[in-house]
Write an enzyme that holds these catalytic residues in place. Structure first.
Site, PDB file in Angstrom:
ATOM      1  N   GLY A  18      34.978  45.053  29.851  1.00  0.00           N
ATOM      2  CA  GLY A  18      33.925  44.537  28.972  1.00  0.00           C
ATOM      3  C   GLY A  18      32.568  44.931  29.499  1.00  0.00           C
ATOM      4  CB  VAL A  25      33.281  44.642  34.074  1.00  0.00           C
ATOM      5  CG1 VAL A  25      34.258  44.207  35.152  1.00  0.00           C
ATOM      6  CG2 VAL A  25      31.949  43.915  34.249  1.00  0.00           C
ATOM      7  CG  ASP A 133      22.355  33.672  33.598  1.00  0.00           C
ATOM      8  OD1 ASP A 133      21.893  32.871  32.762  1.00  0.00           O
ATOM      9  OD2 ASP A 133      22.668  34.834  33.323  1.00  0.00           O
TER      10      ASP A 133
HETATM   11  N1  LIG Z   1      36.278  39.759  38.314  1.00  0.00           N
HETATM   12  C1  LIG Z   1      36.623  40.017  37.060  1.00  0.00           C
HETATM   13  N2  LIG Z   1      37.915  40.135  36.724  1.00  0.00           N
HETATM   14  C2  LIG Z   1      38.291  40.396  35.468  1.00  0.00           C
HETATM   15  N3  LIG Z   1      37.414  40.540  34.448  1.00  0.00           N
HETATM   16  C3  LIG Z   1      36.113  40.440  34.734  1.00  0.00           C
HETATM   17  C4  LIG Z   1      35.630  40.170  36.038  1.00  0.00           C
HETATM   18  N4  LIG Z   1      34.282  40.116  36.015  1.00  0.00           N
HETATM   19  C5  LIG Z   1      33.931  40.343  34.745  1.00  0.00           C
HETATM   20  N5  LIG Z   1      35.021  40.523  33.974  1.00  0.00           N
HETATM   21  C6  LIG Z   1      35.025  40.754  32.529  1.00  0.00           C
HETATM   22  O1  LIG Z   1      34.201  41.861  32.228  1.00  0.00           O
HETATM   23  C7  LIG Z   1      33.434  41.595  31.059  1.00  0.00           C
HETATM   24  C8  LIG Z   1      31.949  41.727  31.381  1.00  0.00           C
HETATM   25  O2  LIG Z   1      31.631  40.777  32.382  1.00  0.00           O
HETATM   26  P1  LIG Z   1      30.183  40.470  32.870  1.00  0.00           P
HETATM   27  O3  LIG Z   1      30.284  39.436  33.934  1.00  0.00           O
HETATM   28  O4  LIG Z   1      29.483  41.729  33.184  1.00  0.00           O
HETATM   29  O5  LIG Z   1      29.483  39.891  31.603  1.00  0.00           O
HETATM   30  P2  LIG Z   1      29.776  38.598  30.760  1.00  0.00           P
HETATM   31  O6  LIG Z   1      30.255  37.515  31.682  1.00  0.00           O
HETATM   32  O7  LIG Z   1      30.658  38.942  29.603  1.00  0.00           O
HETATM   33  O8  LIG Z   1      28.341  38.261  30.209  1.00  0.00           O
HETATM   34  P3  LIG Z   1      27.032  37.938  31.049  1.00  0.00           P
HETATM   35  O9  LIG Z   1      26.519  39.218  31.529  1.00  0.00           O
HETATM   36  O10 LIG Z   1      26.186  37.306  30.047  1.00  0.00           O
HETATM   37  O11 LIG Z   1      27.432  37.010  32.146  1.00  0.00           O
HETATM   38  C9  LIG Z   1      33.824  40.215  30.572  1.00  0.00           C
HETATM   39  O12 LIG Z   1      34.843  40.333  29.617  1.00  0.00           O
HETATM   40  C10 LIG Z   1      34.362  39.574  31.825  1.00  0.00           C
HETATM   41  O13 LIG Z   1      35.273  38.549  31.540  1.00  0.00           O
END
Ligand SMILES: Nc1ncnc2c1ncn2[C@@H]1O[C@H](COP(=O)(O)OP(=O)(O)OP(=O)(O)O)[C@@H](O)[C@H]1O
Length: 428
Positions: A18, A25, A133
């Site tokens: 995502g 990610v 956040d």
């Molecule tokens: N450690 C992880 N393991 C599995 N999936 C992850 C992990 N970290 C992030 N993701 C997934 O990757 C995607 C992007 O995550 P990211 O944390 O960059 O943004 P977000 O949480 O969707 O939004 P924001 O940036 O507003 O926090 C999301 O679907 C998230 O669930």
């Protein structure tokens, strides 16, 4: 302290998981340990001068935050014009739990999720690291049911995310009143406020305070807890963006959370206390009676969880669903704001519609909003109408589209277009 990797050769890139505020990610395989990991690729181009060396040092410090309720930052390495952060791979997140209509959360389950959140927070605050956040999609869930705080410290290290950015629209709902009034000297209390909002959301199964602008967010907070008197929060009037709100009394908290126990309401109120100096700390919250009496928190491994993330499915499509609140033009903070009851004045939605956090307004036989009607049609405070609609009940079914829904979807579309233009301009 482990050194930064100098090569990305260690990781075999998999599907895209995502995209968030800071970048894309990916799922990956760590060939050194044979573990599945998540690699967050931070676009340095987005930060005009790149990420400062101090920021890199601070990111390295995050690697020292070892705790079962904080996501492990395994590695950090530069790659081309990106900075890659390698985290342990997590199966799901709390947002998915809250939104899953097949999941029933008992009070013991809610207590368990809250306990893990507060344990993670207490550990970070002990080391003087703030999250800043916190929101349900930053609370990730591992295969063994452990909840882990993610993105800790990134908001401070990488700069405040732009609130107009699609991913950040939801984040306002978890912002503490001192941040909304422009405080620059905030502390751990901002994370506790966010945790309180998440606690409320776990009970209601929908976001608690859904403001459409910073001014409206404060209005929603005051509608739920009453406009604070100076005696309640002496520093309030000297905050940089302070504006005076018309006095509005607090409805009984019980009316917003009819199913909650006395102890649950008490700890909630202590987390959502206006004055950050009087707000409960994470450690104090963990010692609150709520966690000491029956029912005991559910063991993480027994917690209900949604199905694992579908391979290669990114989240943005979901983020851009019609559930996103409309960001209205910036309010004139200098003028005196008058607020509800009755929807008079203030920066409420131009249509008078109150977002439910779900794609469409809720239909409710007990006097809640129905499509085409606004809460003020009932002569009530929008917040309490909204809360009573679904408090402690199953998520309402989606009604069919009517003209209110259509105009809402049109405004949503306009906003998506504006966001994509903004992203193009920024070459994101
Ligand atoms: N450690 C992880 N393991 C599995 N999936 C992850 C992990 N970290 C992030 N993701 C997934 O990757 C995607 C992007 O995550 P990211 O944390 O960059 O943004 P977000 O949480 O969707 O939004 P924001 O940036 O507003 O926090 C999301 O679907 C998230 O669930």
């Amino acid at each position: 302290m482990a050194e930064l990797s100098t090569t990305s050769g260690r990781y075999i890139k998999g599907v895209t998981l995502g995209e968030g505020t800071y970048g894309v990610v990916f799922k990956a395989l760590d060939t050194l340990t044979n573990r599945t990991v998540a690699v967050k690729k931070i676009r340095l181009g987005k930060y005009k001068e790149g990420v400062h060396v101090t920021a890199l040092r601070e990111i390295k410090l995050l690697k020292e935050l070892h705790d079962p309720n904080i996501i492990e930052l395994i590695d950090v390495y530069p790659h081309k014009r990106n900075l890659n952060l390698v985290f342990e791979f997590m199966e799901s997140d709390l947002e998915a739990v809250i939104k899953d209509r097949n999941i029933v959360l008992s009070s013991a389950d809610i207590k368990s999720y809250m306990q893990m959140t507060l344990k993670g927070l207490a550990q970070c605050h002990k080391k003087w690291v703030l999250h800043r956040d916190l929101k349900p999609n930053n609370l990730l869930i591992a295969t063994d049911g452990q909840l882990k705080l993610a993105d800790f410290g990134l908001a401070r290290i990488l700069g405040s995310p732009d609130r107009n950015f699609t991913h950040q629209v939801f984040a306002r709902w978890y912002r503490a009143p001192e941040l909304l009034f422009g405080s620059k000297q905030y502390g751990a209390g901002v994370d506790i406020w966010a945790a309180g909002c998440i606690f409320a959301e776990l009970m209601l199964r929908r976001p608690f305070l859904q403001g459409s602008s910073d001014i409206d967010q404060l209005g929603k907070i005051f509608a739920a807890f009453g406009t604070p008197r100076e005696s309640q929060w002496p520093d309030m009037t000297s905050l940089p963006d302070y504006v005076e709100y018309q006095y509005c009394p607090a409805p009984p908290l019980r009316s917003l959370f009819p199913m909650a126990s006395e102890d649950a309401l008490d700890i909630l109120l202590r987390m959502l206390t206006f004055d950050p100096k009087s707000r409960i700390t994470a450690q104090q919250a963990l010692e609150h009676r709520y966690f000491l009496i029956e029912p005991a928190p559910t063991r993480p491994v027994l917690l209900p969880r949604p199905p694992t993330r579908p391979e290669g499915k990114s989240k943005p499509a979901e983020v851009a669903s019609p559930a996103a609140p409309i960001v209205l033009s910036p309010p004139n903070k200098a003028r005196r704001v008058t607020l509800f009851p009755g929807g008079a004045g203030g920066d409420v939605h131009s249509s008078g519609r109150v977002d439910t956090g779900y794609p469409f307004p809720s239909r409710d036989a007990s006097g809640g909003t129905v499509p085409g009607e606004t809460p003020s049609d009932h002569g009530e405070i929008p917040m309490s109408v909204d809360m009573r609609t679904t408090a402690g009940q199953a998520i309402p079914p989606r009604p069919t589209l009517n003209s209110t829904d259509r105009s809402y979807l049109k405004r949503k579309l306009d906003m998506d277009l504006a966001v994509s233009h903004y992203q193009e301009e920024q070459q994101i």
